[in-house]
Scaffold this active site. Structure first.
Site, PDB file in Angstrom:
ATOM      1  N   LYS A  13     153.227   3.777 -36.675  1.00 22.05           N
ATOM      2  CA  LYS A  13     153.195   2.608 -35.781  1.00 22.05           C
ATOM      3  C   LYS A  13     152.613   1.381 -36.504  1.00 22.05           C
ATOM      4  O   LYS A  13     153.177   0.294 -36.456  1.00 22.05           O
ATOM      5  CB  LYS A  13     152.345   2.916 -34.524  1.00 22.05           C
ATOM      6  CG  LYS A  13     152.851   4.126 -33.744  1.00 22.05           C
ATOM      7  CD  LYS A  13     151.996   4.413 -32.513  1.00 22.05           C
ATOM      8  CE  LYS A  13     150.594   4.869 -32.808  1.00 22.05           C
ATOM      9  NZ  LYS A  13     150.455   6.169 -33.485  1.00 22.05           N
ATOM     10  N   ARG A  88     147.820   4.517 -23.549  1.00 21.59           N
ATOM     11  CA  ARG A  88     147.782   5.893 -24.031  1.00 21.59           C
ATOM     12  C   ARG A  88     147.654   6.890 -22.891  1.00 21.59           C
ATOM     13  O   ARG A  88     147.658   8.098 -23.143  1.00 21.59           O
ATOM     14  CB  ARG A  88     146.577   6.071 -24.939  1.00 21.59           C
ATOM     15  CG  ARG A  88     146.894   6.068 -26.419  1.00 21.59           C
ATOM     16  CD  ARG A  88     145.556   6.119 -27.131  1.00 21.59           C
ATOM     17  NE  ARG A  88     145.622   6.720 -28.418  1.00 21.59           N
ATOM     18  CZ  ARG A  88     145.715   6.020 -29.554  1.00 21.59           C
ATOM     19  NH1 ARG A  88     145.835   4.731 -29.541  1.00 21.59           N
ATOM     20  NH2 ARG A  88     145.701   6.654 -30.699  1.00 21.59           N
ATOM     21  N   ARG A 127     146.366   9.279 -46.098  1.00 19.44           N
ATOM     22  CA  ARG A 127     146.257   7.834 -45.822  1.00 19.44           C
ATOM     23  C   ARG A 127     144.925   7.261 -46.324  1.00 19.44           C
ATOM     24  O   ARG A 127     143.885   7.879 -46.192  1.00 19.44           O
ATOM     25  CB  ARG A 127     146.361   7.569 -44.315  1.00 19.44           C
ATOM     26  CG  ARG A 127     146.065   6.098 -43.983  1.00 19.44           C
ATOM     27  CD  ARG A 127     146.421   5.724 -42.576  1.00 19.44           C
ATOM     28  NE  ARG A 127     145.663   6.440 -41.568  1.00 19.44           N
ATOM     29  CZ  ARG A 127     145.893   6.353 -40.268  1.00 19.44           C
ATOM     30  NH1 ARG A 127     146.871   5.592 -39.823  1.00 19.44           N
ATOM     31  NH2 ARG A 127     145.176   7.030 -39.412  1.00 19.44           N
ATOM     32  N   ARG A 160     139.716   6.984 -43.335  1.00 23.77           N
ATOM     33  CA  ARG A 160     139.181   6.952 -41.976  1.00 23.77           C
ATOM     34  C   ARG A 160     138.483   8.272 -41.643  1.00 23.77           C
ATOM     35  O   ARG A 160     138.957   9.339 -42.040  1.00 23.77           O
ATOM     36  CB  ARG A 160     140.334   6.712 -40.974  1.00 23.77           C
ATOM     37  CG  ARG A 160     140.615   5.247 -40.747  1.00 23.77           C
ATOM     38  CD  ARG A 160     141.863   4.975 -39.943  1.00 23.77           C
ATOM     39  NE  ARG A 160     142.029   5.740 -38.712  1.00 23.77           N
ATOM     40  CZ  ARG A 160     142.998   5.549 -37.834  1.00 23.77           C
ATOM     41  NH1 ARG A 160     143.900   4.587 -38.058  1.00 23.77           N
ATOM     42  NH2 ARG A 160     143.105   6.282 -36.755  1.00 23.77           N
ATOM     43  N   ARG A 171     143.735  15.066 -32.312  1.00 21.75           N
ATOM     44  CA  ARG A 171     144.425  13.834 -31.879  1.00 21.75           C
ATOM     45  C   ARG A 171     145.843  14.151 -31.414  1.00 21.75           C
ATOM     46  O   ARG A 171     146.344  13.551 -30.461  1.00 21.75           O
ATOM     47  CB  ARG A 171     144.453  12.816 -33.034  1.00 21.75           C
ATOM     48  CG  ARG A 171     143.106  12.148 -33.248  1.00 21.75           C
ATOM     49  CD  ARG A 171     142.938  11.596 -34.647  1.00 21.75           C
ATOM     50  NE  ARG A 171     143.842  10.530 -34.987  1.00 21.75           N
ATOM     51  CZ  ARG A 171     144.075  10.116 -36.240  1.00 21.75           C
ATOM     52  NH1 ARG A 171     143.469  10.697 -37.260  1.00 21.75           N
ATOM     53  NH2 ARG A 171     144.906   9.131 -36.466  1.00 21.75           N
TER      54      ARG A 171
END
Ligand code: AP5
Length: 225
Positions: A13, A88, A127, A160, A171
């Site tokens: 996203k 969400r 990431r 992160r 998640r």
């Protein structure tokens, strides 16, 4: 154009929003980025929200809705935007509709990027993000030219806290339980579009361009211009 980016963690996203921002001149409003910024500054809100974010749990609907309402109220009339990571939950989706109804500026469509668990795990464990400008990297697919330094601003690259396998799996579970149901919410409103988020970014962008053009044509047919 006012759009929502839906999809599991790691569907791409933020990556896609970065491309669309330049191509279509849309603002990118990411609730995850807003929360991380508050955490970085050590504000009372950031301190309260840190435990939720680090565990991969959702922060309370009332708090995140207030944040989004504030951001939307600052947008100049006529400026298009993408909401990334909001709504969400069904409560958030209904709250958003109420906020936008007051402004007489409904969402045009929700784009759902579908992605599978193995792809998501590979992308998110690899990431890395720039602390300075937020640029996204991936240790295998898109490493920075100099180790640990952002190509764009020279800022420090970090991982992160929620990008570890245990939290990513949580998640995904949170997404399946809370966010997947709102895909139907937008389907019922005839505002849903889907793309395959597992594809390479270039293919995804091409597919999205086709989908957006089709949507524009359908909209013109509907309003007769
Ligand atoms: P948030 O920051 O929104 O995290 P997320 O939804 O889990 O999404 P991500 O940012 O992890 O993934 P992405 O889809 O943007 O992927 P990206 O483009 O970076 O939220 C974090 C937390 O904040 C939540 O867990 C929650 O606690 C809280 N929160 C936020 N909003 C909330 C709300 N509304 N209500 C309650 N709580 C809320 O890509 C990932 C990686 O893959 C990158 O390395 C990228 O380079 C690579 N990549 C991307 N696309 C491709 C591709 N097509 N091919 C190859 N590699 C790719």
């Amino acid at each position: 154009m006012r759009m929502i980016l839906l999809g599991p963690p790691g569907a791409g996203k933020g990556t896609l929003a970065g491309l669309l921002k330049d191509k279509l001149g849309l603002l990118h409003i990411s609730t995850g980025d807003i929360l991380r910024e508050e955490m970085k500054k050590g504000t009372p809100l950031g301190k309260d929200m840190k435990a939720y974010v680090d565990r991969g749990e959702l922060v309370p609907d009332s708090i995140i809705t207030k944040i989004i309402e504030g951001r939307i109220s600052e947008i100049k009339p006529g400026q298009g935007y993408m909401l990334d990571g909001f709504p969400r939950t069904e409560t958030q989706a209904k709250n958003l509709d109420k906020i936008l109804a007051k402004l007489k500026q409904p969402i045009d469509f929700a784009l759902c990027m579908e992605s599978s668990l193995p792809v998501v795990l590979e992308r998110l464990t690899g990431r890395r993000v720039c602390r300075g400008c937020g640029a996204l990297y991936h240790m295998t697919n898109k490493p920075p030219k100099a180790a640990g330094k952002c190509d764009a601003c020279g800022g420090e690259i970090y991982q992160r806290a929620d990008d570890n396998e245990k939290t990513i799996r949580n998640r995904m579970d949170v997404y399946t339980k809370n966010t997947q149901p709102i895909i139907d919410y937008y389907k019922k409103q005839k505002k849903l579009m889907k793309v395959n988020g597992d594809q390479e970014t270039d293919f995804l962008f091409q597919e999205l361009t086709l989908v957006l053009n089709e949507n524009k044509r359908a909209h013109k047919d509907k309003v007769g211009r």
